[in-house]
Design a protein around this motif. Structure first.
Motif, mmCIF file in Angstrom:
data_model
loop_
_atom_site.group_PDB
_atom_site.id
_atom_site.type_symbol
_atom_site.label_atom_id
_atom_site.label_comp_id
_atom_site.label_asym_id
_atom_site.label_seq_id
_atom_site.Cartn_x
_atom_site.Cartn_y
_atom_site.Cartn_z
ATOM 1 N N THR A 160 -5.710 2.374 1.697
ATOM 2 C CA THR A 160 -6.326 1.689 2.823
ATOM 3 C C THR A 160 -6.454 0.197 2.583
ATOM 4 N N VAL A 208 -5.406 2.607 7.424
ATOM 5 C CA VAL A 208 -4.944 3.635 6.496
ATOM 6 C C VAL A 208 -3.433 3.801 6.667
ATOM 7 N N ARG A 249 0.849 -1.178 0.000
ATOM 8 C CA ARG A 249 0.000 0.000 0.000
ATOM 9 C C ARG A 249 0.893 1.240 0.000
ATOM 10 N N GLU A 296 -11.041 -0.163 9.018
ATOM 11 C CA GLU A 296 -10.243 0.374 7.924
ATOM 12 C C GLU A 296 -8.847 0.708 8.438
#
Length: 79
Positions: free
Chosen positions: A11, A21, A6, A19
């Motif tokens: 996310t 992040v 990521r 979630e």
């Protein structure tokens, strides 16, 4: 184990309501944010393990009868 790549601002969803992040990184450290319902406990693993150990120790303590507890409290209040 699921391994994902990521970038900052992206996310990962866990179920419908958690979630993760990616907020940024510096060196080998990654800063993450977690959005989850208030009823979901979130701890760093070392804190979680310390809580488990504390709970184990507390449950291993001998139970004190209500009569004995009352006696101890009365003695404490007289001091």
């Amino acid at each position: 184990m699921l391994v994902l790549t990521r970038k900052k601002g992206e996310t990962v969803m866990i179920g419908d309501d958690i979630e993760i992040v990616v907020l940024g990184s510096e060196g080998e450290a990654v800063k993450i944010g977690i959005r989850a319902p208030k009823h979901v406990d979130i701890h760093r693993k070392e804190v979680y393990l310390a809580i488990l150990e504390s709970n184990r120790e507390a449950s291993a303590q001998p139970a004190v009868s209500p009569a004995k507890l009352s006696e101890l409290l009365k003695k404490r209040l007289k001091q």
